[in-house]
Design an enzyme around this catalytic site. Structure first.
Site, short mmCIF file in Angstrom:
data_model
loop_
_atom_site.label_atom_id
_atom_site.label_comp_id
_atom_site.label_asym_id
_atom_site.label_seq_id
_atom_site.Cartn_x
_atom_site.Cartn_y
_atom_site.Cartn_z
N SER A 1 -78.98 -6.37 6.01
CA SER A 1 -78.56 -6.86 4.70
C SER A 1 -77.46 -5.96 4.14
O SER A 1 -76.46 -6.43 3.58
CB SER A 1 -79.76 -6.91 3.75
OG SER A 1 -79.33 -7.12 2.45
N TRP B 1 -74.33 -6.66 6.00
CA TRP B 1 -73.78 -7.95 5.58
C TRP B 1 -72.91 -7.76 4.34
O TRP B 1 -71.86 -8.37 4.19
CB TRP B 1 -74.91 -8.94 5.26
CG TRP B 1 -74.41 -10.30 4.85
CD1 TRP B 1 -74.18 -11.36 5.65
CD2 TRP B 1 -74.08 -10.73 3.52
NE1 TRP B 1 -73.72 -12.42 4.92
CE2 TRP B 1 -73.64 -12.06 3.60
CE3 TRP B 1 -74.11 -10.11 2.27
CZ2 TRP B 1 -73.23 -12.79 2.49
CZ3 TRP B 1 -73.70 -10.84 1.16
CH2 TRP B 1 -73.27 -12.16 1.28
N HIS B 2 -73.36 -6.87 3.45
CA HIS B 2 -72.63 -6.67 2.20
C HIS B 2 -71.29 -5.98 2.39
O HIS B 2 -70.38 -6.15 1.58
CB HIS B 2 -73.48 -5.89 1.20
CG HIS B 2 -74.48 -6.75 0.51
ND1 HIS B 2 -75.70 -7.03 1.06
CD2 HIS B 2 -74.42 -7.43 -0.66
CE1 HIS B 2 -76.37 -7.83 0.24
NE2 HIS B 2 -75.61 -8.10 -0.80
N GLY B 3 -71.14 -5.20 3.44
CA GLY B 3 -69.85 -4.57 3.66
C GLY B 3 -69.81 -3.74 4.91
O GLY B 3 -70.82 -3.17 5.33
N PHE C 1 -67.47 -9.53 0.73
CA PHE C 1 -68.58 -9.58 1.68
C PHE C 1 -68.43 -10.82 2.53
O PHE C 1 -69.01 -11.06 3.47
CB PHE C 1 -69.92 -9.59 0.95
CG PHE C 1 -70.02 -8.50 -0.08
CD1 PHE C 1 -69.46 -7.25 0.17
CD2 PHE C 1 -70.63 -8.71 -1.29
CE1 PHE C 1 -69.54 -6.24 -0.77
CE2 PHE C 1 -70.71 -7.70 -2.23
CZ PHE C 1 -70.16 -6.47 -1.97
#
Lengths: 331, 477
Positions: B319, B322-324, B477
């Site tokens: 997760s 996924w955000h960066g 993102f």
């Protein structure tokens, strides 16, 4: 119930409610916008009052243009004492040549000062998107100053559409408008000295950002600035004031080289004081790595005023007496 | 095209009017064309990526639908997974891992010289790849029948309200809606427009205003005190929430005006009492995606403890990633994972302590106490989310632990506007959380008061909103 409305009734209701909402919004925007406009132009202190004064009332012999490094580095009192001419500092934090050119145009529409000092950082001609955003400080003048419109419209293709709102030109200004209508500051010379003293810092290896590009709009604005001043017989001095530590972008010399090229082309002096020996590396004269404090500004103003004085005296010997001629006012 | 641009404010009404004006059978074409135009306003070429992803998943879906043989179906699922993760890996993660390997090999004195890719991250790639992946997985699992209409499927992938920053819609929810005939509905119009106005308020009045303070402090943290950095971190928490939930509000509202219902993406997350609850309230469409397509297939919580720890940490590390594409995001995910595990380890002891000190007898106070503790812990993780690098993050946390030094205010009026915006948001959400309906101007029975309340909101947007605020944070993102 709204949920049980027939389609045609639903369409009608959407239209009626939307029209009602837009009418209320139009009335609110119109009336609040006009109130803000009134009080914007009655401010008795603050940077907006300085800007209005620059655009609409300034009549001094010397006008100083530039960003934060102009507004904090040049004390008009020093110039007035040394040169015997009135002086006004029209510098404003965070702006660029696009703004100085707009301001010069508005001022020259009314009169021609004898001397213009334009303070520029050596990295001035590099593109930066915030330069266009910050032209928002001219929005309140869009309605009344047609000469400023092309610069305001540089903010974006849809700027004219945004300006249909009467509140929009005063976006973000409500608190300063209230405050500056209550607080009275009689002194108007534009100079805002910085009082603190910076702590010495160690400089490391500096690498300029790799994506710097020269902004053609800024190059054109600089050319127009110079051409307009020169064509009106105004003495123009372009000055790069001292720094404790160079802005990273200034390590890329392309902007400085272009500044030199353009000033050479028009025969305008470019005085580079980035590494002025009396100031450089003396943290006690700086407020932060890019700005002189009050003591530093006094010293720097004296250096510049004396140098201009020397130049003018040389010119007197050569037969031109600028101090005795009057600034030409356009009526 | 940004939602917070005049471009969108002109574009959206035109699309809505045309949508209801043309015959039903052509509407999907209009929406698809509008969606592609919406996306191409960023970078023309990147539409090719969406089209590629669309075609591959459409083809994979059709092929999976033609056979009951699990092996063959799996082959097409793998094709979909490889192509979508391939796009994501190339455009979003290649340079990150490449640079990480370069640093690692340099430390080991091993020559490593793979050049970086000179590509820009396509806007919203993480969102639409996850959306199309959910379709392929659902078809593979037999939850969803393959979509035969390529146009409608393309619209499902590119539907402009939620294309670049979600909510990440499931095919089972959105695809059937794209077939239904929509009529002008006052209720939908009213609810949608109200949500859009609140979305703009959150974005331009709160998020972008707070963003100025946060950027000024976080980007120059060495010059700022502990108290300033604490305030900046609180501001950033609110900024990222308003930025992203503001986007979701505009997305959900825009879709609603046209008669489409998108899923709720945020449910007042800062009123959570635990991290478990937080992830049920924050970016709901992503957390349910991870739950349905990763956590549960890994066994969820019905496994051994050790395996569950592994599942949780994998979930949160991914997760974070996924955000960066930055180690700061990975650590942010790891901190959230650790909090989840820590909460599980200490659940019984915390309960005992609560009973011992009598907290259980005052449930309201206990709730407030838990919310405060949760938010303090959340702030520590948030530092990693915003910091430019890991060393900055640790430096900021160290400074925040010693609340000394002066508070940087920056531009006074900006600071006051920020506080005002946050106060309005807090009152609204506090009332919603408590279900308190008295003195509600925005839901008043009097139509004039209700309309004036929204006029007031728009006037506030015009008065103190930031119109040069740039992009939504979650686009990256």
């Amino acid at each position: 119930m709204a949920g049980n409305l027939s389609i045609s009734n639903s369409k009608l209701l959407v239209l009626v409610k939307l029209t009602f909402f837009l009418t209320l919004l139009f009335i609110a925007d119109y009336s609040i916008g006009d109130i803000l406009r009134h009080f914007y132009f009655t401010q008795k202190s603050g940077i907006a009052r300085t800007l209005t004064y620059s655009i609409e009332q300034s009549n001094e012999d010397i006008i100083i243009f530039g960003s934060s490094r102009a507004v904090h580095h040049y004390n008009p009192e020093v110039f007035e004492k040394t040169l015997g001419m009135s002086c006004f500092n029209s510098g404003r934090d965070g702006l660029s040549i696009l703004f100085y050119r707009a301001l010069e145009k508005a001022i020259l529409n009314r009169y021609a000062p004898k001397i213009i000092i334009l303070d520029l950082p050596s990295s001035e001609l590099f593109a930066e998107s915030t330069d266009y955003d910050r032209l928002s400080c001219l929005l309140p003048y869009y309605k009344t100053h047609t000469e400023l419109r092309p610069f305001i419209e540089m903010r974006g293709k849809l700027e004219r559409l945004k300006l249909l709102s009467r509140i929009y030109p005063f976006n973000g200004l409500i608190l300063s408008i209230i405050k500056n209508n209550i607080v009275i500051d009689k002194k108007i010379d534009g100079f805002l000295p910085l009082s603190n003293i910076m702590k010495p810092i160690e400089s490391g290896k500096k690498i300029p950002p790799s994506d710097l590009k020269i902004d053609p709009n800024k190059v054109n604005a600089l050319r127009d600035f110079i051409k307009d001043a020169v064509s009106r017989g105004i003495r123009l001095y372009i000055i790069i004031s001292p720094v404790y530590e160079l802005d990273l972008r200034a390590y890329d010399q392309r902007s400085l080289n272009m500044l030199k090229e353009i000033t050479n082309e028009y025969g305008v002096p470019l005085w580079d004081y980035t590494y002025e020996p009396k100031i450089v590396s003396r943290a006690e004269l700086f407020s932060d790595p890019g700005h002189l404090n009050k003591t530093g500004a006094e010293l720097f103003s004296e250096i510049i005023a004396n140098r201009i004085k020397g130049e003018l005296e040389d010119n007197v010997l050569e037969g031109q007496n600028i101090t005795k001629s009057k600034g030409s006012h356009i009526k | 095209m940004l939602f917070n641009s005049l471009h969108y404010i002109i574009f959206f009404p035109i699309v809505v009017v045309l949508y209801f004006a043309i015959p039903y059978k052509y509407r999907w074409m209009l929406l698809l064309a509008a969606s592609y135009y919406f996306y191409m306003c960023w970078k023309l070429e990147y539409i090719v990526l969406i089209m590629t992803s669309t075609l591959i998943d459409y083809f994979a879906g059709i092929k999976m639908g033609q056979t009951n043989e699990k092996k063959k179906r799996k082959k097409y699922l793998i094709l979909s997974l490889i192509s979508n993760f391939g796009l994501l890996g190339t455009f979003k993660y290649f340079n990150f891992f490449n640079e990480s390997f370069r640093v690692l090999f340099n430390h080991l004195n091993i020559m490593y010289n793979v050049p970086a890719l000179k590509v820009l991250l396509p806007v919203g790639i993480s969102f639409y790849t996850f959306q199309t992946l959910s379709y392929s997985i659902d078809v593979y699992r037999g939850v969803k029948k393959p979509e035969r209409n390529l146009g409608i499927f393309a619209l499902y992938v590119a539907f402009f309200p939620q294309l670049v920053a979600g909510p990440i819609e499931r095919s089972t929810r959105l695809l059937p809606q794209l077939f239904k005939k929509k009529e002008v509905s006052y209720q939908n119009f009213s609810l949608g427009m109200k949500q859009i106005i609140w979305g703009y308020f959150k974005k331009v009045v709160i998020a972008d205003r707070l963003g100025m303070y946060v950027a000024a402090t976080y980007n120059n943290q060495i010059y700022h005190s502990g108290i300033t950095l604490l305030v900046a971190t609180i501001f950033f928490s609110v900024q990222v929430y308003c930025d992203f939930s503001g986007y979701s509000d505009i997305a959900i509202g825009s879709a609603r005006v046209m008669g489409y219902e998108l899923m709720e993406n945020f449910h007042r997350p800062y009123f959570s009492q635990s991290f478990n609850e937080f992830w049920r309230r924050w970016h709901i469409s992503l957390s349910t995606w991870f739950k349905d397509y990763l956590y549960i297939p890994m066994g969820g919580s019905r496994v051994t403890k050790k395996r569950w720890y592994l599942n949780i940490m994998t979930l949160f590390l991914l997760s974070g990633l996924w955000h960066g594409a930055n180690w700061t995001f990975v650590i942010w995910g790891a901190v959230h994972g650790f909090y989840m595990l820590f909460a599980s380890w200490t659940a019984s002891i915390r309960e005992k302590i609560s009973q011992f000190i009598g907290l259980t007898k005052i449930p309201r106070f206990r709730k407030v106490f838990k919310i405060i503790i949760f938010n303090i812990l959340l702030l520590i993780a948030t530092v990693f989310f915003r910091s430019l690098n890991i060393s900055d993050a640790f430096e900021i946390i160290k400074k925040m632990a010693h609340l000394n030094g002066p508070l940087f205010i920056g531009e006074e009026s900006g600071f006051i506007f920020s506080l005002f915006g946050m106060a309005v948001l807090f009152i609204r959400e506090f009332k919603q959380e408590l279900n308190y309906t008295k003195f509600s101007l925005f839901e008043s029975n009097n139509v004039l008061i209700r309309q004036l309340s929204y006029v007031f909101l728009v006037v506030i947007i015009l008065l103190i909103g930031v119109f040069d605020g740039g992009q939504f944070i979650y686009f990256q993102f």
